[in-house]
Design a protein around this motif. Structure first.
Motif, PDB file in Angstrom:
ATOM      1  N   MET A  79      -0.525   7.859   1.158  1.00 51.56           N
ATOM      2  CA  MET A  79      -0.481   9.092   0.382  1.00 51.56           C
ATOM      3  C   MET A  79      -1.075  10.216   1.226  1.00 51.56           C
ATOM      4  SD  MET A  79       0.257   9.697  -2.938  1.00 51.56           S
ATOM      5  CE  MET A  79      -0.046   8.202  -3.834  1.00 51.56           C
ATOM      6  N   SER A  81       0.824  -1.218   0.000  1.00 51.42           N
ATOM      7  CA  SER A  81       0.000   0.000   0.000  1.00 51.42           C
ATOM      8  C   SER A  81       0.852   1.259   0.000  1.00 51.42           C
ATOM      9  CB  SER A  81      -0.888   0.043   1.253  1.00 51.42           C
ATOM     10  OG  SER A  81      -1.555  -1.171   1.447  1.00 51.42           O
ATOM     11  N   ARG A 137     -13.310   7.840  -2.563  1.00 51.98           N
ATOM     12  CA  ARG A 137     -12.248   8.853  -2.614  1.00 51.98           C
ATOM     13  C   ARG A 137     -12.677  10.028  -3.487  1.00 51.98           C
ATOM     14  NH1 ARG A 137      -6.284   8.429  -4.719  1.00 51.98           N
ATOM     15  NH2 ARG A 137      -5.675  10.293  -3.548  1.00 51.98           N
ATOM     16  N   VAL A 149      -4.559   8.646   2.549  1.00 54.21           N
ATOM     17  CA  VAL A 149      -5.209   7.494   1.931  1.00 54.21           C
ATOM     18  C   VAL A 149      -4.168   6.411   1.700  1.00 54.21           C
ATOM     19  CG1 VAL A 149      -4.962   8.386  -0.433  1.00 54.21           C
ATOM     20  CG2 VAL A 149      -6.718   6.690   0.045  1.00 54.21           C
ATOM     21  N   PHE A 150      -4.571   5.186   1.937  1.00 53.20           N
ATOM     22  CA  PHE A 150      -3.714   4.048   1.601  1.00 53.20           C
ATOM     23  C   PHE A 150      -4.215   3.483   0.284  1.00 53.20           C
ATOM     24  CE2 PHE A 150      -3.669   4.424   6.192  1.00 53.20           C
ATOM     25  CZ  PHE A 150      -2.321   4.344   6.496  1.00 53.20           C
ATOM     26  N   ILE A 151      -3.334   3.468  -0.704  1.00 59.40           N
ATOM     27  CA  ILE A 151      -3.727   2.971  -2.027  1.00 59.40           C
ATOM     28  C   ILE A 151      -3.045   1.626  -2.258  1.00 59.40           C
ATOM     29  CG2 ILE A 151      -3.724   3.420  -4.509  1.00 59.40           C
ATOM     30  CD1 ILE A 151      -3.446   6.403  -3.834  1.00 59.40           C
ATOM     31  N   THR A 152      -3.839   0.637  -2.530  1.00 58.46           N
ATOM     32  CA  THR A 152      -3.295  -0.712  -2.665  1.00 58.46           C
ATOM     33  C   THR A 152      -3.697  -1.295  -4.012  1.00 58.46           C
ATOM     34  OG1 THR A 152      -3.637  -0.907  -0.273  1.00 58.46           O
ATOM     35  CG2 THR A 152      -3.087  -2.924  -1.483  1.00 58.46           C
ATOM     36  N   GLY A 153      -2.830  -1.100  -4.981  1.00 59.75           N
ATOM     37  CA  GLY A 153      -3.106  -1.640  -6.314  1.00 59.75           C
ATOM     38  C   GLY A 153      -4.090  -0.793  -7.078  1.00 59.75           C
ATOM     39  N   PRO A 154      -4.421  -1.235  -8.298  1.00 56.59           N
ATOM     40  CA  PRO A 154      -5.336  -0.456  -9.130  1.00 56.59           C
ATOM     41  C   PRO A 154      -6.781  -0.507  -8.617  1.00 56.59           C
ATOM     42  CG  PRO A 154      -4.598  -2.443 -10.277  1.00 56.59           C
ATOM     43  CD  PRO A 154      -3.879  -2.408  -8.977  1.00 56.59           C
ATOM     44  N   SER A 155      -7.539   0.488  -8.990  1.00 61.54           N
ATOM     45  CA  SER A 155      -8.978   0.533  -8.692  1.00 61.54           C
ATOM     46  C   SER A 155      -9.623  -0.718  -9.269  1.00 61.54           C
ATOM     47  CB  SER A 155      -9.547   1.779  -9.358  1.00 61.54           C
ATOM     48  OG  SER A 155     -10.926   1.657  -9.591  1.00 61.54           O
ATOM     49  N   SER A 172      -3.305  10.989  -8.033  1.00 65.72           N
ATOM     50  CA  SER A 172      -3.306   9.534  -7.846  1.00 65.72           C
ATOM     51  C   SER A 172      -4.706   8.966  -8.043  1.00 65.72           C
ATOM     52  CB  SER A 172      -2.801   9.189  -6.442  1.00 65.72           C
ATOM     53  OG  SER A 172      -3.584   9.847  -5.466  1.00 65.72           O
ATOM     54  N   THR A 194      -8.502  -3.310   1.384  1.00 66.62           N
ATOM     55  CA  THR A 194      -9.202  -2.820   0.204  1.00 66.62           C
ATOM     56  C   THR A 194      -8.286  -1.863  -0.559  1.00 66.62           C
ATOM     57  OG1 THR A 194     -10.197  -1.243   1.690  1.00 66.62           O
ATOM     58  CG2 THR A 194     -11.603  -3.002   0.929  1.00 66.62           C
ATOM     59  N   THR A 195      -8.611  -1.595  -1.799  1.00 64.81           N
ATOM     60  CA  THR A 195      -7.743  -0.775  -2.627  1.00 64.81           C
ATOM     61  C   THR A 195      -7.537   0.625  -2.028  1.00 64.81           C
ATOM     62  OG1 THR A 195      -8.555  -1.969  -4.526  1.00 64.81           O
ATOM     63  CG2 THR A 195      -7.355   0.055  -4.966  1.00 64.81           C
ATOM     64  N   TYR A 196      -8.625   1.240  -1.592  1.00 67.02           N
ATOM     65  CA  TYR A 196      -8.516   2.592  -1.023  1.00 67.02           C
ATOM     66  C   TYR A 196      -8.998   2.586   0.418  1.00 67.02           C
ATOM     67  CZ  TYR A 196      -8.066   3.838  -5.910  1.00 67.02           C
ATOM     68  OH  TYR A 196      -7.655   3.902  -7.202  1.00 67.02           O
ATOM     69  N   THR A 197      -8.134   3.012   1.312  1.00 70.20           N
ATOM     70  CA  THR A 197      -8.524   3.197   2.699  1.00 70.20           C
ATOM     71  C   THR A 197      -8.305   4.668   3.007  1.00 70.20           C
ATOM     72  OG1 THR A 197      -7.803   0.955   3.209  1.00 70.20           O
ATOM     73  CG2 THR A 197      -8.095   2.448   5.074  1.00 70.20           C
ATOM     74  N   SER A 198      -9.389   5.440   3.030  1.00 71.16           N
ATOM     75  CA  SER A 198      -9.271   6.886   3.231  1.00 71.16           C
ATOM     76  C   SER A 198      -9.412   7.219   4.704  1.00 71.16           C
ATOM     77  CB  SER A 198     -10.360   7.628   2.446  1.00 71.16           C
ATOM     78  OG  SER A 198     -10.230   7.370   1.069  1.00 71.16           O
ATOM     79  N   VAL A 199      -8.513   8.069   5.160  1.00 72.25           N
ATOM     80  CA  VAL A 199      -8.473   8.457   6.566  1.00 72.25           C
ATOM     81  C   VAL A 199      -8.611   9.979   6.577  1.00 72.25           C
ATOM     82  CG1 VAL A 199      -7.055   8.356   8.658  1.00 72.25           C
ATOM     83  CG2 VAL A 199      -6.937   6.500   6.991  1.00 72.25           C
ATOM     84  N   ASN A 214     -13.009  -0.322  -2.940  1.00 71.94           N
ATOM     85  CA  ASN A 214     -12.111  -0.917  -3.918  1.00 71.94           C
ATOM     86  C   ASN A 214     -12.094  -0.142  -5.221  1.00 71.94           C
ATOM     87  OD1 ASN A 214     -10.779  -3.181  -2.833  1.00 71.94           O
ATOM     88  ND2 ASN A 214     -12.725  -4.273  -2.762  1.00 71.94           N
ATOM     89  N   GLU A 215     -13.164   0.586  -5.455  1.00 68.85           N
ATOM     90  CA  GLU A 215     -13.311   1.212  -6.764  1.00 68.85           C
ATOM     91  C   GLU A 215     -12.688   2.597  -6.816  1.00 68.85           C
ATOM     92  OE1 GLU A 215     -17.444   1.094  -7.757  1.00 68.85           O
ATOM     93  OE2 GLU A 215     -17.527  -1.094  -7.618  1.00 68.85           O
TER      94      GLU A 215
END
Lengths: 210, 247, 464
Positions: free
Chosen positions: A132, A129, C220, A179-185, A143, C262-267, C215-216
């Motif tokens: 960001m 991840s 965000r 934000v933690f970004i983990t791989g593509p959407s 991003s 998950t792909t995006y974890t927004s804090v 995930n999508e």
């Protein structure tokens, strides 16, 4: 409005007294001990996770190599970038001569960019991840909006996991939009078939510097 | 090492008493063969689970009090050839008696002495191989309350693996509920029927000729489903397989 | 609305639904097992997470006050809503005050609960769901059937047809093409929206933070592009600090989809700050009760520890057979069988806690180890105590209690009952039972009671 607040809190205080909740378990530790891996192990784990996630990864051993790599990835494309001074290894130099949008441009213009160029605060080896943090010169959109996202990673910024990273954010003042970004959407909403690039980038390219 | 018990009280359960008496006999046969004397308290009835699960705790409590008093008369371990009834007495009685300190204490005392059949054989008597032999391809059905209530996962399998010539079939979704659930199978018969169908499909696909379980509730349900479908797969309590394999 | 059992029958008749549900839930369930097997100290983390949630609930009122204080310090406006109506009114007022016209929404169970979309549309706003599944749900004007996979019940063909009809694009059932179509369509909406609405997965008390997972990436976008952001959250969604948040994140996605995260974890800890290029100028949090206070004050308080991963749905053989819609309200599956009667009262929802074989699969997979079967049993007990059981069952159970606690009467009844039952049988089997028993013989036969009970056999054996 305030009456709803008072009402909810008053009734909650009554409810709490009647709440049937399990007795606290005995003998649990206070938390999870932070995990420390040596830099080589961290890098290996990160690469393995990136591979699983489908993140295209380049590990470069000199600043010059990073810049060459980035230049090769973005050249001739329209770019939405963090400010040049926010990019490590002087990667901002690669923007020269390219068609570039920055955070202060209109959202509609930003949305036309093909490639987003950013760095990140840290990367988590455990999950692959990017942590960001947005702020001046570091728009979130870079991003998020373009289909391809190129992220330049300082090797020293690799930590094991989220817990290890968040330890540094004990104080509220230090915690901006993160934000933690983990791989593509991705989505599996349609018949459980994985489709990439639903809303965010469908492709992520990581350039890990020295 | 703790001395092994020489005598047990058999709580045979109402289903065994009324519908599958031969299971009680095979349980006793195995135990006696292992040198354990079997006593059958004659005033026993049912553990009370039907009323308890349906939400009728007052009615269930009456039965539970009777059962607790009866089984505490002797200090011998209680052997229950059903995971579900054993879980009821060992765990759910605590909920029934949560406002009755006297019986709560008694139910805890009792629960320490209750064992399901396979659990007793493997964990208490230390038996894994009885020397039984039988030609059968067996689909083991881990009943839910045995598996997730009592945490008995490996014991029945250990016993089955100890039976010569017996083949254990691989069943898809083996640990999924068969859909019995007591009153559930009557009140929500449609859903229960759907679960039964999935279960039987998977068992039929496994090529097994016998379903073995440690719970006659599930087996009654599965057998009824097999009968309706005209299947010739047998159902057997684990004690029956062991007893037959020894004769 | 149709009665629960009617909805169940409708669902059971839908062969496609059953096959799709079985395949999808099995797939998710096995992914979950693998994901947790690869998490170091998984059991301990689950224990810790459970403990953190339960401790937080013990003083939910105090924790909410602290949370509110910290949100405000971060420049976030805080609102309190007793019920769905009030929550919707608050969101509409925020929208009107800020002159918002077009809202984009990311997936949120809380706003499903309050039917916010309809309220906003009635108030004259444009509202678009942006989670792909929820977007299709909105196009089809239906409701989600799974907490994390809203259109798990639809085939790709169904979805292709809906998209083709509703937004006039050529028909395709290719998930990738459909996703591209949605991306383009929704991107326009994101760029023109002035109001972003989200739920909240976790509220961190000591930092005054809202956390969203997706995930999508739509969550965000909803919290980045529009100038106003409103998060609607159930009052129970708190965790003490970022440390506990980390534990929750470790188990949430693994339990839900088998992903590590998950792909995006927004804090998110506030609106846009000086010098920021994006993010909302104005941020609001609506704290929603809507029945949660009642749940806390009783036997099912524990359910408020639920982190909405959906693992219990995937593990539940009942859910696998009937899908989400049969449950009739926002929350399906085992969690719904508790939350719905809890939020809305037993009167109209007493069938839900009954619709379980109490197999315990849900309790096994719950990342915070909620004792779902115990709560189902408690709700059944409540239903009986409130006099909601049908008279036939009530008398049957009364009779059961009387007979079974008296050994002589039990023996007598069993003997005579057995005789009557054997009369109904042919060759030892009953094919059709009257009354309630008809439920049994609907899909299975019934073995007739034995001529001699075990106790009789035992006596004879002793004598011999």
């Amino acid at each position: 409005m305030s009456s709803s607040r008072t009402d909810i809190l008053t009734r909650l205080r009554q409810s709490q007294l009647r709440a049937v909740l399990p007795e606290p378990a005995q003998g649990l530790p206070d938390g999870i001990a932070p995990k420390k891996l040596d830099p080589t192990a961290l890098l290996e784990r990160l690469q393995a996770e990136f591979k699983l996630l489908g993140v295209e990864t380049y590990v470069e051993n000199s600043e010059e190599a990073v810049r060459q790599r980035v230049k090769g990835l973005i050249t001739q494309k329209s770019i939405l970038s963090w400010d040049a001074n926010q990019l490590p290894y002087d990667a901002g130099q690669c923007l020269e001569g390219e068609k570039v949008y920055f955070g202060h441009d209109s959202k509609n213009d930003q949305a036309t960019a093909e490639i987003g160029l950013t760095s990140c605060e840290a990367v988590l080896a455990e999950t692959g991840s990017q942590a960001m943090i947005s702020g001046p010169g570091k728009p979130r959109t870079a991003s998020l909006l373009p289909y391809t996202h190129v992220v330049v990673i300082r090797r020293s910024s690799i930590v094991f996991g989220m817990g290890e990273f968040l330890q540094n954010f004990k104080s509220r003042e230090l915690l901006p939009y993160l934000v933690f970004i983990t791989g593509p959407s991705r989505t599996a909403d349609i018949a459980l078939v994985i489709a990439l690039g639903v809303h965010g980038p469908g492709k992520i390219i990581a350039v890990i510097g020295p | 090492m703790k001395e092994k018990p020489r005598k047990v009280q058999l709580f045979h359960t109402c289903i065994v008493n009324e519908v599958y008496p031969e299971v009680g006999i095979s349980v006793a046969t195995i135990l006696e063969r292992l040198g354990v004397e079997v006593e059958v308290p004659t005033s026993q009835t049912c553990c009370g689970q039907p009323a308890f699960n349906a939400g009728f705790h007052d009615d269930a409590r009456k039965v539970a009090r009777h059962t607790v008093d009866l089984l505490l008369k002797s200090g011998d371990p209680v052997l229950i050839p059903s995971g579900s009834c054993c879980d009821m007495i060992s765990h759910q009685y605590h909920m029934l008696f949560e406002n009755d300190a006297e019986y709560l204490k008694k139910s805890h005392e009792l629960s320490e002495r209750c064992y399901e059949f396979s659990q007793f054989l493997v964990d208490v008597l230390g038996i894994t191989d009885l020397g039984a032999r039988i030609n059968a391809k067996v689909a083991y059905h881990p009943s839910c309350h045995l598996l997730r209530g009592l945490g008995v996962r490996t014991q029945p399998k250990t016993l089955l693996e100890g039976v010569g010539h017996l083949e254990c079939a691989t069943v898809k979704d083996q640990e999924e509920c068969c859909g019995f659930g007591g009153m559930f199978s009557v009140k929500n018969s449609g859903i229960s029927g759907g679960m039964l169908e999935n279960k039987l499909k998977n068992i039929q696909a496994s090529g097994a000729n016998t379903i073995v379980s440690c719970d006659m509730g599930c087996l009654m349900h599965l057998e009824g489903g097999l009968k309706r479908r005209g299947s010739d797969i047998n159902v057997k309590h684990i004690s029956q397989i062991l007893a037959e394999g020894l004769s | 609305m149709a009665h629960f059992l009617d909805r169940v029958e409708t669902a059971l008749r839908d062969e496609h639904l059953r096959d799709a549900m079985l395949a999808a839930t099995r797939d998710l369930a096995s992914r979950r097992v693998n994901a947790l097997a690869n998490l170091e100290n998984a059991d301990m983390i689950r224990d810790l997470a459970r403990q953190a949630k339960m401790t937080m609930l013990r003083d939910l009122a105090g924790n909410l006050e602290t949370f509110e204080r910290n949100l405000k310090r971060n420049g976030i406006h805080v609102h309190w809503a007793r019920d769905g109506k009030e929550a919707n009114r608050i969101v509409i007022e925020i929208a009107k005050a800020a002159k918002c016209k077009r809202a984009v929404k990311s997936k949120s169970m809380a706003t499903e609960e309050t039917h916010l979309n309809h309220a906003l549309i009635d108030a004259g706003l444009d509202v678009l769901e942006t989670d792909l599944g929820e977007y299709i749900v909105q196009l089809a004007d239906t409701t989600p059937s799974h907490i994390i996979l809203p259109i798990i019940h639809m085939t790709r063909g169904d979805i292709g047809q809906i998209v083709h009809e509703k937004i006039s694009v050529p028909y395709t059932d290719d998930p990738e093409k459909l996703t591209k179509i949605a991306r383009a369509k929704l991107r326009e909406a994101f760029l023109s929206a002035d109001l972003g609405i989200s739920g909240c997965n976790f509220g961190v008390i000591d930092t005054g933070t809202i956390c969203l997972v997706s995930n999508e990436g739509n969550a965000r976008l909803c919290t980045t592009l529009p100038r106003v952001h409103v998060a609607v959250m159930g009052i129970e969604k708190l965790v003490p600090s970022l440390a506990e948040f980390d534990w929750m994140i470790k188990i949430l996605a693994r339990s839900a989809t088998g992903q590590k995260i998950t792909t995006y974890t927004s804090v998110i800890s506030g609106p846009r700050r000086a010098g920021d290029h994006d993010g909302p100028e104005e941020m609001h949090v609506v704290l929603l009760d809507n029945g949660r206070v009642n749940i806390l004050g009783g036997e099912i308080a524990e359910i408020l520890g639920c982190i909405r991963c959906g693992a219990c749905l995937n593990a539940c053989p009942v859910y696998r057979n009937i899908g989400g819609h049969a449950y009739g309200d926002t929350y399906p599956g085992p969690i719904g069988a508790i939350v719905t009667p809890g939020l809305r009262g037993m009167k109209d929802w007493k069938e839900l806690p009954d619709a379980s074989s109490l197999c315990g699969a849900c309790r096994d997979v719950c990342p915070v180890r909620l004792d779902i079967p115990r709560m189902l049993l408690k709700l059944r007990q409540t239903g009986v105590e409130e006099g909601r059981a049908p008279a036939s069952i009530k008398w049957m159970m009364k009779g059961f209690g009387i007979v079974v606690s008296r050994p002589w009467l039990y023996r007598l009844s069993a003997r005579w009952g057995g005789r009557v039952a054997r009369l109904l049988a042919s060759r030892g089997w009953i094919h059709k039972l009257p009354g309630l028993g008809g439920g049994w013989t609907r899909s299975r036969d019934m073995r007739a009671p034995a001529a001699k009970s075990f106790q009789q056999l035992w006596k004879e054996r002793k004598r011999a």
